[in-house]
Design a protein around this motif. Structure first.
Motif, mmCIF file in Angstrom:
data_model
loop_
_atom_site.group_PDB
_atom_site.id
_atom_site.type_symbol
_atom_site.label_atom_id
_atom_site.label_comp_id
_atom_site.label_asym_id
_atom_site.label_seq_id
_atom_site.Cartn_x
_atom_site.Cartn_y
_atom_site.Cartn_z
ATOM 1 N N GLU A 1 1.866 5.860 -5.763
ATOM 2 C CA GLU A 1 1.922 4.463 -6.367
ATOM 3 C C GLU A 1 3.067 3.472 -5.485
ATOM 4 O O GLU A 1 3.584 2.019 -5.619
ATOM 5 N N ALA A 2 3.703 4.570 -4.588
ATOM 6 C CA ALA A 2 4.693 3.798 -3.347
ATOM 7 C C ALA A 2 3.789 2.950 -2.618
ATOM 8 O O ALA A 2 4.094 2.055 -2.196
ATOM 9 N N GLU A 3 2.545 3.429 -1.983
ATOM 10 C CA GLU A 3 1.359 2.854 -1.582
ATOM 11 C C GLU A 3 1.123 1.646 -1.782
ATOM 12 O O GLU A 3 0.799 0.277 -1.061
ATOM 13 N N TRP A 4 0.646 1.510 -3.318
ATOM 14 C CA TRP A 4 0.450 0.332 -3.847
ATOM 15 C C TRP A 4 1.618 -0.976 -4.108
ATOM 16 O O TRP A 4 1.225 -1.855 -3.704
ATOM 17 N N GLU A 5 3.043 -0.312 -4.062
ATOM 18 C CA GLU A 5 3.279 -1.896 -4.224
ATOM 19 C C GLU A 5 3.688 -1.840 -3.113
ATOM 20 O O GLU A 5 3.764 -3.475 -3.175
ATOM 21 N N LYS A 6 4.089 -1.481 -2.187
ATOM 22 C CA LYS A 6 4.401 -2.210 -0.157
ATOM 23 C C LYS A 6 3.187 -2.755 -0.549
ATOM 24 O O LYS A 6 3.425 -3.687 0.509
ATOM 25 N N ALA A 7 1.997 -2.561 -0.240
ATOM 26 C CA ALA A 7 0.613 -2.766 -0.136
ATOM 27 C C ALA A 7 0.974 -4.465 -0.779
ATOM 28 O O ALA A 7 -0.067 -5.880 -0.288
ATOM 29 N N GLY A 8 1.227 -3.883 -2.093
ATOM 30 C CA GLY A 8 1.832 -5.657 -3.055
ATOM 31 C C GLY A 8 2.706 -6.898 -2.320
ATOM 32 O O GLY A 8 2.397 -8.114 -2.585
ATOM 33 N N ALA B 1 -2.320 7.056 -8.382
ATOM 34 C CA ALA B 1 -2.572 8.833 -8.328
ATOM 35 C C ALA B 1 -1.556 9.499 -9.402
ATOM 36 O O ALA B 1 -1.356 10.461 -9.659
ATOM 37 N N ASP B 2 -0.359 8.683 -8.662
ATOM 38 C CA ASP B 2 1.543 9.568 -9.309
ATOM 39 C C ASP B 2 0.979 9.624 -10.870
ATOM 40 O O ASP B 2 0.297 8.989 -12.067
ATOM 41 N N SER B 3 1.877 10.744 -11.139
ATOM 42 C CA SER B 3 1.843 11.107 -12.596
ATOM 43 C C SER B 3 3.733 10.554 -12.696
ATOM 44 O O SER B 3 3.516 9.094 -12.308
ATOM 45 N N TYR B 4 3.869 9.759 -14.257
ATOM 46 C CA TYR B 4 4.267 8.693 -15.083
ATOM 47 C C TYR B 4 5.733 9.378 -14.938
ATOM 48 O O TYR B 4 6.036 11.266 -16.157
ATOM 49 N N ASP B 5 6.428 9.323 -14.889
ATOM 50 C CA ASP B 5 8.280 10.017 -15.036
ATOM 51 C C ASP B 5 9.266 8.534 -15.287
ATOM 52 O O ASP B 5 9.007 7.953 -13.371
ATOM 53 N N GLU B 6 10.311 7.964 -16.213
ATOM 54 C CA GLU B 6 11.020 7.009 -16.357
ATOM 55 C C GLU B 6 11.750 6.775 -15.487
ATOM 56 O O GLU B 6 12.707 6.017 -14.667
ATOM 57 N N LYS C 1 15.443 9.496 -8.340
ATOM 58 C CA LYS C 1 15.346 11.713 -7.373
ATOM 59 C C LYS C 1 14.051 11.707 -6.528
ATOM 60 O O LYS C 1 14.431 12.561 -6.108
ATOM 61 N N SER C 2 13.720 10.388 -6.881
ATOM 62 C CA SER C 2 12.241 10.304 -5.526
ATOM 63 C C SER C 2 12.698 10.572 -4.028
ATOM 64 O O SER C 2 13.808 9.537 -3.312
ATOM 65 N N PRO C 3 12.085 10.654 -3.650
ATOM 66 C CA PRO C 3 12.262 10.932 -1.667
ATOM 67 C C PRO C 3 12.202 10.206 -0.765
ATOM 68 O O PRO C 3 11.678 8.561 -0.863
ATOM 69 N N TYR C 4 12.894 9.847 0.350
ATOM 70 C CA TYR C 4 12.911 9.068 0.945
ATOM 71 C C TYR C 4 11.332 8.440 2.193
ATOM 72 O O TYR C 4 10.811 7.199 1.708
ATOM 73 N N ARG C 5 10.583 9.180 2.079
ATOM 74 C CA ARG C 5 9.124 9.520 3.254
ATOM 75 C C ARG C 5 8.181 9.981 1.639
ATOM 76 O O ARG C 5 8.528 11.078 1.318
ATOM 77 N N ASP C 6 7.668 8.766 2.078
ATOM 78 C CA ASP C 6 6.184 9.339 0.896
ATOM 79 C C ASP C 6 6.095 9.746 -0.150
ATOM 80 O O ASP C 6 5.475 10.731 -0.240
ATOM 81 N N PRO C 7 7.170 9.311 -0.788
ATOM 82 C CA PRO C 7 7.226 10.133 -1.873
ATOM 83 C C PRO C 7 4.815 10.067 -3.472
ATOM 84 O O PRO C 7 4.873 9.088 -2.707
ATOM 85 N N LYS C 8 5.116 10.744 -3.685
ATOM 86 C CA LYS C 8 3.695 11.060 -4.162
ATOM 87 C C LYS C 8 3.847 11.447 -6.336
ATOM 88 O O LYS C 8 3.524 11.575 -6.379
ATOM 89 N N GLY C 9 4.994 10.554 -6.234
ATOM 90 C CA GLY C 9 5.318 10.675 -8.230
ATOM 91 C C GLY C 9 5.562 12.758 -8.081
ATOM 92 O O GLY C 9 6.151 13.032 -7.718
#
Length: 302
Positions: free
Chosen positions: A167-174, A232-237, A242-250
Motif C-alpha cells: 500500500e505504501a509503495e502504491w501511494e508513493k508512486a501515485g 498486497a496489504d491486508s486492511y486495518d482501519e 502503528k505502522s513502521p517508518y521503514r517499508d511498512p507491509k500492512g
C-alpha cells in the motif's frame, strides 16, 4: 457610334469585373486572417489547459521490461508523506514513510494481457456478474483488466515475475514525495482521469494510458481513476497509527485486502490518492484491476 458603345461597354465590364475580383480577394484575405487569428486563439487557450503536463520529462526515471513484456518505472528510494489529515478516518494520521527503491508497472494490465496469462495457466477468464448495460462495452482487449480477485491478481503478478505493490509503495508512486491529492496535483482536472461520468470522454473503462495529463510525478498512468487496483496489504482501519517508518507491509494477514486508486465509478473525492478501500480477497468487481511491482535487482546483477 454603335461600335464605340460596344467598346465602352466591354471596357466597363472588364474594369468592373477587375474591381469585383480585387474586392473578393481582399475579402477572402481578410476572412483567412480572421480564421487564422481565431485558430491561434483556440490553440493558445488549449495550450493553457495542458501546459502543466506538456513539458513534463520522465526520462530521469529508469525503466525495465517485466518477464511478460510490460514496461516498469523505477521509483527511487527515500521518504514521502503517506495518508491525509483531511480525508477519511482510516487515512489519518498523515505520516512519514521511508521506502527502498522498487519498480512499478507504468500502466494497468489490459484485458488482452490478462487473457494471455489465463490461457497459459489454463485459468478461467474474469466474469461480469452485474452490469446495467451491454457487457461488450466493458469487454474490450485494449481496456483495463477487471473482475479479478486479489488471489488472481497475486497469481498474475507472480506469473509475470513480479508481485503486488504494498500500500505504501502504491501511494508513493501515485503522489511522489509531496502531499498532492491526485496523481497530477491538488485540484481535480476533468481531462486527467477516468472517473464517474462521461465528461472525461469515457462512460465506462478506458484503455490504460489514455490520460496524458493525469500522469503521476514518476510518469505512471491512471493512478487516479480507470480501475482501482489491488495491493498486497491486508486492511486495518487504524494501521497508520502503528505502522513502521521503514517499508511498512500492512497488518498480519486478514480476509480484507486493500484496494487503491479509485475507478471509473468513483467521485472526485473517492479518487484521491490517499483514499483507502477494503474488499474481501475473493471479491471480483468491474471496477478493480491489476498493476504489478518488483524489487530492484541486487547490485552487480544485470
Amino acid at each position: 457610334m454603335e461600335n464605340k458603345g460596344v467598346l465602352y461597354g466591354s471596357i466597363a465590364f472588364v474594369f468592373g469585373s477587375f474591381l469585383l475580383m480585387v474586392g473578393l480577394l481582399v475579402y477572402e484575405s481578410y476572412k483567412a486572417n480572421q480564421m487564422k487569428q481565431l485558430a491561434m486563439s483556440v490553440k493558445s487557450e488549449t495550450k493553457q489547459t495542458v501546459s502543466t503536463v506538456a513539458g513534463e520529462d520522465y526520462s530521469m526515471y529508469k525503466t525495465r521490461m517485466g518477464d511478460e513484456g510490460r514496461e516498469m518505472v523505477q521509483i527511487p528510494e527515500g521518504p514521502f508523506t503517506m495518508g491525509s489529515n483531511d480525508g477519511d478516518p482510516d487515512e489519518a494520521p498523515e505520516h512519514q514513510v521511508f521506502l527502498k527503491g522498487f519498480f512499478l508497472d507504468r500502466k494497468e494490465v489490459t484485458q488482452a494481457e490478462y487473457m494471455r496469462f489465463a490461457k497459459m495457466t489454463k485459468r478461467a477468464m474474469p466474469r461480469i456478474e452485474v452490469f446495467e448495460d451491454d457487457q461488450s462495452k466493458l469487454l474490450q482487449p485494449e481496456f483495463a483488466s477487471m473482475s479479478v480477485s486479489w488471489d488472481e491478481a497475486m497469481a498474475y503478478c507472480k506469473w509475470a515475475g513480479k508481485r503486488l505493490p504494498t500500500e505504501a509503495e502504491w501511494e508513493k508512486a501515485g503522489r511522489g514525495e509531496g502531499k498532492r491529492k491526485y496523481a497530477w496535483g491538488d485540484k481535480f482536472v476533468v481531462n486527467a482521469a477516468n472517473v464517474d461520468g462521461s465528461e472525461d470522454g469515457y462512460k465506462y473503462l478506458a484503455p490504460p494510458g489514455s490520460f496524458e495529463a493525469g500522469r503521476s510525478p514518476y510518469g505512471l498512468y491512471d493512478m487516479t481513476g480507470n480501475v482501482a487496483e489491488w495491493v498486497a496489504d491486508s486492511y486495518d482501519e487504524g494501521y497508520y497509527k502503528k505502522s513502521p517508518y521503514r517499508d511498512p507491509k500492512g497488518p498480519d494477514t486478514a480476509d480484507l485486502k486493500v484496494v487503491r486508486g479509485g475507478s471509473w465509478r468513483e467521485t472526485e473525492h473517492n479518487a484521491r490518492i490517499s483514499k483507502r478501500f477494503a474488499a474481501k480477497h475473493w471479491r471480483t468487481d468491474i471496477t478493480i484491476g491489476i498493476r504489478c511491482a518488483a524489487d530492484l535487482e541486487p547490485e552487480g546483477e544485470s
